[in-house]
Design a protein around this motif. Structure first.
Motif, PDB file in Angstrom:
ATOM      1  N   ASP A 102     -23.418 -11.196   4.272  1.00 32.47           N
ATOM      2  CA  ASP A 102     -22.023 -11.320   4.063  1.00 32.47           C
ATOM      3  C   ASP A 102     -21.348 -10.954   5.837  1.00 32.47           C
ATOM      4  O   ASP A 102     -20.036 -11.539   5.781  1.00 32.47           O
ATOM      5  CB  ASP A 102     -21.070 -10.584   3.036  1.00 32.47           C
ATOM      6  N   LYS A 103     -21.852  -9.784   6.020  1.00 31.82           N
ATOM      7  CA  LYS A 103     -20.813  -9.119   7.058  1.00 31.82           C
ATOM      8  C   LYS A 103     -21.375 -10.614   8.336  1.00 31.82           C
ATOM      9  O   LYS A 103     -20.219 -10.378   9.226  1.00 31.82           O
ATOM     10  CB  LYS A 103     -21.590  -7.951   7.358  1.00 31.82           C
ATOM     11  N   ILE A 104     -22.598 -11.000   8.547  1.00 28.09           N
ATOM     12  CA  ILE A 104     -22.221 -12.354   9.724  1.00 28.09           C
ATOM     13  C   ILE A 104     -21.777 -12.835   9.518  1.00 28.09           C
ATOM     14  O   ILE A 104     -20.923 -13.424  10.290  1.00 28.09           O
ATOM     15  CB  ILE A 104     -24.353 -12.583   9.029  1.00 28.09           C
ATOM     16  N   LYS A 105     -21.546 -14.042   7.997  1.00 22.84           N
ATOM     17  CA  LYS A 105     -20.709 -14.431   7.276  1.00 22.84           C
ATOM     18  C   LYS A 105     -18.795 -13.987   8.432  1.00 22.84           C
ATOM     19  O   LYS A 105     -18.417 -15.474   8.266  1.00 22.84           O
ATOM     20  CB  LYS A 105     -21.345 -14.421   5.848  1.00 22.84           C
ATOM     21  N   THR A 106     -18.885 -12.566   7.631  1.00 25.61           N
ATOM     22  CA  THR A 106     -17.709 -13.235   8.192  1.00 25.61           C
ATOM     23  C   THR A 106     -17.413 -12.660   9.743  1.00 25.61           C
ATOM     24  O   THR A 106     -15.760 -13.347  10.385  1.00 25.61           O
ATOM     25  CB  THR A 106     -17.500 -11.104   7.522  1.00 25.61           C
ATOM     26  N   TYR A 107     -18.575 -12.224  10.194  1.00 27.40           N
ATOM     27  CA  TYR A 107     -17.910 -11.886  12.024  1.00 27.40           C
ATOM     28  C   TYR A 107     -18.010 -13.564  12.424  1.00 27.40           C
ATOM     29  O   TYR A 107     -17.584 -13.972  13.007  1.00 27.40           O
ATOM     30  CB  TYR A 107     -19.409 -11.972  12.375  1.00 27.40           C
ATOM     31  N   ILE A 108     -18.600 -14.241  11.753  1.00 28.43           N
ATOM     32  CA  ILE A 108     -18.740 -15.691  12.279  1.00 28.43           C
ATOM     33  C   ILE A 108     -18.210 -16.489  12.507  1.00 28.43           C
ATOM     34  O   ILE A 108     -16.562 -17.317  12.680  1.00 28.43           O
ATOM     35  CB  ILE A 108     -19.920 -17.047  11.521  1.00 28.43           C
ATOM     36  N   LEU A 109     -17.444 -16.178  10.625  1.00 29.48           N
ATOM     37  CA  LEU A 109     -15.575 -16.809  10.297  1.00 29.48           C
ATOM     38  C   LEU A 109     -14.786 -16.380  11.600  1.00 29.48           C
ATOM     39  O   LEU A 109     -13.688 -17.268  12.360  1.00 29.48           O
ATOM     40  CB  LEU A 109     -15.427 -16.663   8.855  1.00 29.48           C
ATOM     41  N   LYS A 110     -14.556 -15.379  12.123  1.00 31.77           N
ATOM     42  CA  LYS A 110     -13.739 -14.148  12.398  1.00 31.77           C
ATOM     43  C   LYS A 110     -14.106 -15.563  13.897  1.00 31.77           C
ATOM     44  O   LYS A 110     -12.865 -15.276  14.598  1.00 31.77           O
ATOM     45  CB  LYS A 110     -14.256 -13.210  13.020  1.00 31.77           C
ATOM     46  N   GLN A 111     -15.385 -15.943  14.416  1.00 34.30           N
ATOM     47  CA  GLN A 111     -15.648 -16.605  15.770  1.00 34.30           C
ATOM     48  C   GLN A 111     -15.234 -17.799  15.828  1.00 34.30           C
ATOM     49  O   GLN A 111     -14.716 -17.922  16.569  1.00 34.30           O
ATOM     50  CB  GLN A 111     -16.970 -16.267  16.215  1.00 34.30           C
TER      51      GLN A 111
END
Length: 315
Positions: free
Chosen positions: A246-255
């Motif tokens: 979920d942390k990775i998904k959040t950072y990808i969304l931020k990108q």
């Protein structure tokens, strides 16, 4: 020579008063005095415009309406007061069956009480829909919320209001079983708001709904709203309940939000975020098919950022 108000600001003020149900000139004048005294205006190029933080929901009821509201509200029994307070947190339009579920009241008893509230002018029955009611004005709904809240700001809600939000969210998610990926985005964003206010009790729901709202907002190219919910996700990332994925998904969304508009500041943020993602992937302990899918997305976004970087330095 004086300062004029630009057309867009005039329209915002007009729409704001309409949303509150203010039509009486005396009520509008009293509210305008409130706006001026609380410095909602700023001057730009010789014209007055509303500040970004100006929110018409914060305008109090005009004194005449407030007195009338207080008098009528005092005539209601305590149970009906709680029902109307709860309804105000559901929204301008609400279903009687949700209130029945929250307070465990027989449907016919509840309808009788709502009929009384209608006689007092608080709500009206939308006869074209079964057991659906609407507040007679948004200003009454706002006053009921203030009466229940007795606090300042969305982040400082008393426990009672937090419970209202939690009960409403539970019923919408579990009893109605709505799919937040496809349901009306306005309702989903409200559920994201409710669960975020109760993130200490509903951390998983809060993360899921705020993530979906941010993602769906981005898909509609509403980056302002996407960023608003992304900021909440970053607060939620501090919770132990949030997984590495979920942390990775959040950072990808931020990108993806950064890549929509690579202004100078976003450009720097995108590079920093890419470095954080790289570190997360390197330390990820889980090896699943979903990780491979996320890595593909990350790699494609990284390529886009690389080509944007080349373009940036060649211009």
């Amino acid at each position: 020579c004086g300062v004029d108000i630009n057309f867009k600001t005039r329209q915002k003020i007009s729409d704001g008063f309409k949303s509150l149900g203010f039509n009486n000139p005396a009520h509008i004048l009293e509210s305008l005095k409130y706006i001026i005294s609380h410095n909602w205006f700023k001057e730009e190029n010789g014209l007055l415009t509303l500040k970004n933080e100006a929110d018409f929901k914060n305008i109090p009821l005009p004194s005449q309406l407030k007195e009338m509201f207080a008098e009528k509200f005092s005539m209601l029994d305590d149970e009906l007061k709680r029902i109307l307070e709860t309804a105000s947190f559901i929204g301008e339009t609400f279903e009687a069956n949700i209130l029945s579920e929250i307070w465990k009241i027989d449907r016919l008893v509840l309808l009788h009480k709502l009929r009384l509230a209608e006689e007092y002018g608080f709500v009206k029955d939308l006869s074209e829909k079964d057991d659906v009611y609407k507040f007679s004005s948004k200003s009454i709904m706002s006053e009921l919320r203030k009466y229940a809240s007795k606090g300042d700001g969305a982040e400082d809600k008393p426990q009672l209001v937090k419970e209202y939000h939690k009960m409403i969210a539970d019923i919408m998610l579990n009893k109605k079983q709505i799919d937040p990926n496809t349901f009306d985005i306005n309702i989903v964003s409200q559920l994201a708001d409710r669960t975020f206010f109760n993130r200490d009790q509903m951390p998983l729901d809060a993360f899921k709904l705020n993530y979906i709202t941010a993602e769906r907002s981005l898909n509609k190219v509403n980056t302002r709203q996407a960023n608003e919910y992304l900021n909440r996700l970053e607060i939620l990332l501090d919770s132990d309940s949030v997984s590495e994925l979920d942390k990775i998904k959040t950072y990808i969304l931020k990108q993806k939000i950064y890549l929509v508009d690579l202004s100078a500041n976003n450009f720097k943020n995108a590079i920093s975020n890419a470095e954080n993602l790289t570190h997360l992937f390197e330390t990820l302990s889980t090896q699943k098919q979903e990780v491979e899918s996320l890595y593909e997305t990350y790699f494609i976004d990284l390529l886009q950022l690389y080509f944007q970087t080349l373009r940036y330095f060649n211009t």
